[in-house]
Design an enzyme around this catalytic site. Structure first.
Site, short mmCIF file in Angstrom:
data_model
loop_
_atom_site.label_atom_id
_atom_site.label_comp_id
_atom_site.label_asym_id
_atom_site.label_seq_id
_atom_site.Cartn_x
_atom_site.Cartn_y
_atom_site.Cartn_z
N ILE A 12 0.83 -1.21 0.00
CA ILE A 12 0.00 0.00 0.00
C ILE A 12 0.87 1.26 0.00
CG2 ILE A 12 -1.84 1.28 1.20
CD1 ILE A 12 -2.76 -1.36 -0.19
N ASP A 33 10.89 3.77 6.21
CA ASP A 33 10.83 2.30 6.30
C ASP A 33 12.17 1.78 6.81
OD1 ASP A 33 10.73 -0.57 5.79
OD2 ASP A 33 8.95 -0.12 4.61
N ARG A 78 12.39 2.94 13.40
CA ARG A 78 11.45 1.90 13.83
C ARG A 78 10.33 2.49 14.67
NH1 ARG A 78 13.30 -3.87 14.09
NH2 ARG A 78 15.08 -3.96 12.68
N CYS A 150 -9.98 -2.09 2.13
CA CYS A 150 -10.27 -2.15 0.70
C CYS A 150 -11.66 -2.73 0.46
CB CYS A 150 -9.22 -2.97 -0.03
SG CYS A 150 -8.94 -4.61 0.66
N THR A 151 -12.04 -3.72 1.27
CA THR A 151 -13.34 -4.38 1.09
C THR A 151 -14.49 -3.47 1.52
OG1 THR A 151 -12.27 -6.52 1.43
CG2 THR A 151 -14.66 -6.47 1.62
N THR A 209 -13.70 -11.31 8.22
CA THR A 209 -13.46 -9.93 7.81
C THR A 209 -14.44 -9.03 8.54
OG1 THR A 209 -13.58 -8.32 6.02
CG2 THR A 209 -14.89 -10.30 5.74
N GLY A 210 -13.94 -7.89 8.97
CA GLY A 210 -14.83 -6.93 9.63
C GLY A 210 -15.42 -5.92 8.65
#
Length: 333
Positions: A12, A33, A78, A150-151, A209-210
């Site tokens: 992402i 990162d 980190r 995304c869902t 999935t929530g």
């Protein structure tokens, strides 16, 4: 144009950066990162097995990542509290590690000079926004928000159109979902979720999935009326939602097609798509819509009970909405 920092240069993080450059709606000025050095960032950004090679230029220069001639500051911290976002000029931070998803954890970015944080995942306590559905509920007092999943971004726009026109009494969602990074290439240990540890390329894996319940958070009238589950399947990208619901007002399937098509050409243009073509999952790879209604795939048992099908590129469609949400928030400053 709002200046953005990206925390976590994974699927992402990289695609939000791509979406920022292709759309020109926000400006990426910093990336953090700790697990990827600069030269590796160049390589990972340039070459993508799913979406193909980046069409612009990417190089490392003077300790910065340079994309299309634009120099981006690189951090390798980190602890999010130690990232000096302010020094790099980043006003908004995309929290895309998948780790810092609560208000408290994501709030650490504010210590380094960020003004707002957008979590690119569902959050237990941060307010969730789905573009095209409830972004008008956003206000300036909110420092930390979530772009949901995304869902949820696929399901909510469709559920909104159906509910606004016919009323949803109740519904069940199934998402047939592509593989993601949390899965295992071969059987391995997976904490409490034993099935999730089975080989991703070998199995259809039932998973929780929530996403459907989360629709109730972005459309309060649907709270408690939707729930769902997922099947993880061996494809690299693009997923599909099956929403099976009972309608308050009777409707012919043709009526449903009509209102979804109207929404896709009007208020939800660019977010909700509509197709009558004989499509398959591949056809939506790198598609920037949150959701594309497949008119030919749905079925009606009767005028009050229907199964509706909608496709989504779970990586790139979602990443574009993260960019859109930031642009929307910036317009309210």
């Amino acid at each position: 144009m709002v200046k953005v920092g990206v925390n976590g240069f994974g699927r992402i993080g990289r695609l939000v950066t791509r979406a920022a450059f292709t759309s020109g709606k926000v400006e990426v000025v910093a990336i953090n990162d700790p697990f990827i050095d600069l030269n590796y960032m160049v390589y990972m950004f340039q070459y993508d097995s799913t979406h193909g090679k980046f069409k612009g230029t990417v190089k490392a220069e003077n300790g910065k990542l340079v994309i299309n001639g634009k120099a981006i500051t690189i951090f390798q911290e980190r602890d999010p509290a130690n990232i000096k976002w302010g020094d790099a000029g980043a006003e908004y931070v995309v929290e895309s590690t998948g780790v810092f998803t609560t208000m408290e954890k994501a709030g650490a970015h504010l210590k380094g000079g960020a003004k707002r944080v957008i979590i690119s995942a569902p959050s237990a306590d941060a307010p969730m926004f789905v573009m095209g559905v409830n972004q008008d509920k956003y206000d300036n007092s909110l420092k930390i928000v979530s772009n949901a999943s995304c869902t949820t971004n696929c399901l909510a726009p469709l559920a909104k159109v159906i509910h606004d026109n016919f009323g949803i009494v109740e519904g069940l969602m199934t998402t047939v979902h592509a593989i993601t990074a949390t899965q295992k290439t071969v059987d391995g240990p997976s904490g409490k979720l034993w099935r999730d540890g089975r080989g991703a390329a070998q199995n259809i894996i039932p998973a929780s999935t929530g996403a459907a319940k989360a629709v109730g958070k972005v459309i309060p009238e649907l709270n408690g009326k939707l729930t769902g589950m997922a099947f993880r399947v061996p494809t690299p990208n693009v997923s599909v939602v099956d929403l099976t619901c009972r309608l308050e007002k009777p409707a012919k399937y043709e009526d449903i097609k009509k209102v979804v098509k109207q929404a896709s050409e009007g208020p939800l243009k660019g977010i909700l798509g509509y197709t009558e073509d004989q499509v398959v999952s591949c056809d939506f790879n790198s598609d920037s819509h949150s959701s594309t209604f497949d008119a030919g795939a749905g079925i009606a048992l009767n005028d009050n009970f229907v199964k509706l099908i909608s496709w989504y590129d779970n990586e790139f469609g979602y990443s574009n909405r993260v960019v859109d949400l930031m642009a929307y928030m910036a317009s309210k400053e």
